[in-house]
Design an enzyme around this catalytic site. Structure first.
Site, PDB file in Angstrom:
ATOM      1  N   ASP A 198      85.566  21.127  58.467  1.00 47.48           N
ATOM      2  CA  ASP A 198      87.008  21.699  57.940  1.00 47.48           C
ATOM      3  C   ASP A 198      88.148  20.891  57.867  1.00 47.48           C
ATOM      4  OD1 ASP A 198      85.813  24.367  57.264  1.00 47.48           O
ATOM      5  OD2 ASP A 198      87.017  25.323  58.828  1.00 47.48           O
ATOM      6  N   LYS A 220      86.786  19.659  49.842  1.00 47.39           N
ATOM      7  CA  LYS A 220      86.167  19.032  48.659  1.00 47.39           C
ATOM      8  C   LYS A 220      85.140  19.880  47.908  1.00 47.39           C
ATOM      9  CE  LYS A 220      87.262  14.287  49.722  1.00 47.39           C
ATOM     10  NZ  LYS A 220      86.497  13.438  50.678  1.00 47.39           N
TER      11      LYS A 220
END
Ligand code: SAH
Length: 411
Positions: A198, A220
């Site tokens: 994360d 991403k």
């Protein structure tokens, strides 16, 4: 006796003491350090001392304590002896008597006078590290510490001692400072084939991952909250099914507003083994790291941790803000920067005082950390004036003034 060989190096062994009589003579600080390890090794410990430290007294149920001075007959049936009284004459007597009976004996006051030395010991997974530094205890402890640190942070890989079975491990990484990640979190990372990280997980720990480890950066993945969560569930399940060990690495504790349990459910639904490593949640650790206690005697007898991602009155909100306002304890708000003005308003409307102290900690325990002190009445303005950005923890309550006494708010 020891003859000409006093300078010869010791010969290391691992004593298997389970069920075997070990006699500890003396009840002071040396005994206090040795006895728990002997109990841990399963030894049948006989402690002989007229007086013992309170800590040793607390172990009385796990050892046999003869509350008197040492007698030679105490060595009957002993396999190993620790002479640790503060009286050199007694220690010498114990050690001489052991020599005669060929029982190995550690002498705390005079290493050269004994037949065994206690190494500096550390344990890591199934590994025992024992260091002997020729009667220089500081040196052996120092080397032991360095080895243990290296094993824990993965500089010295002991991958063979780690659990590397396929499946998913949900790991809470703490509030951001890598020093505040647990040993278990580091072990889990060291055991991983894949790490799914994360944004808020302590990033520096990822730099230490070996090159073969696949790193999936959740920041991403395709955008949109639920789409992202589905993509995460899919990737952890898919990799685990390929026989990989997947570490799902999160900020704080994975079950505090971390959607961690959704991932547990996804694994269970897919029949993938999943385990949990708890983390230090930012809701408590970030205030603590700037010196603010979430409870304090006579000030706050409760603390409430609330997600502020929805404003009061939002149809999906599950928070009874009027009830929170009526409570007297500390309120810790996460994900609340955007909705802080509305939340402050709801707390004021529900009865909290306008001068109630507030601390806002942005990027707690991380290089960009800063703290803004405010009050409920002035919070909205102070947040705007200081340009506070997420991630930030907002602490509301008198505990803030206990830690940071003085004048709150503006004017
Ligand atoms: N599971 C996490 C919280 C996830 S929700 C935990 O237990 O800590 C994300 C929110 O946590 C952020 O919006 C912010 O309010 C808070 N947060 C997490 N880390 C933080 C940090 N280092 N400093 C300030 N706030 C933090």
């Amino acid at each position: 006796m020891l003859g000409d060989h006093t300078d010869a190096p010791p010969y290391p062994v691992g004593l298997r003491l389970a069920g075997r009589r070990v006699v500890v003579v003396g009840g002071g600080h040396v005994a206090q350090r040795r006895v728990p390890a002997l109990i841990g090794a399963g030894a049948d410990v006989l402690l002989v001392s007229p007086e013992v430290t309170p800590a040793l007294e607390g172990l009385a149920g796990e050892v046999t304590w003869l509350q008197r001075r040492f007698e030679v007959a105490d060595l009957e049936d002993a396999w190993y002896v620790v002479a640790a009284t503060d009286d050199p004459v007694t220690n010498a007597l114990v050690s001489e008597e052991c020599e005669r009976r060929r029982i190995f004996c550690v002498r705390a006051d005079d290493a050269a006078g004994g037949t065994a030395w206690t190494p500096a010991v550390g344990r890591h997974g199934g590994l025992t590290v024992a260091v002997l530094a020729n009667r220089e205890p500081r040196k052996s402890a120092g080397v032991r510490d360095e080895i243990m640190t290296a094993l824990r942070d993965g500089t010295l890989t002991a991958r063979t001692t780690l659990d590397t079975t396929p499946g998913v491990v949900l790991v809470g990484g703490g509030p951001g400072d890598p020093e505040l990640a647990t040993v278990a979190a580091r072990h889990a990372l060291a055991s991983a084939d894949v790490v799914v990280a994360d944004r808020l997980a302590p990033r520096e720990l990822l730099d230490e991952l070996p090159a073969h480890v696949e790193l999936v950066d959740v920041a991403k993945l395709p955008r949109g909250r639920s789409a992202t969560q589905e993509a995460i569930n899919d990737v952890i399940v898919a990799r685990a099914r390929e026989g990989k060990r997947v570490v799902r690495f999160k900020g704080g504790d994975g079950f505090v507003f971390g959607r961690g349990y959704e991932e547990v459910l996804a694994c269970q639904a897919a029949g993938v083994p999943v385990s949990v490593v708890p983390g230090l949640t930012s809701s408590i650790a970030v205030p603590a790291s700037v010196g603010i206690p979430v409870t304090h005697r006579g000030v706050a007898h409760e603390f409430t941790v609330i997600s502020g991602h929805l404003p009061p009155g939002h149809p999906d909100s599950l928070v009874a803000w009027d009830a929170v306002a009526r409570m007297r304890g500390t309120v810790v708000l996460l994900m609340a920067v955007e909705n802080a003005p509305a939340i402050a308003e709801a707390l004021l409307a529900g009865g909290r005082g306008p001068t109630t102290p507030v601390a806002v900690v942005q990027e707690g325990t991380m290089p960009g950390e800063r703290t803004v002190l405010s009050t409920l009445a002035t919070l909205a303005d102070d947040l705007a004036e200081h340009g506070v950005r997420p991630p930030a923890i907002i602490v509301v309550g008198d505990v803030v003034a206990v830690a940071r006494p003085g004048h709150y708010g503006r004017g």
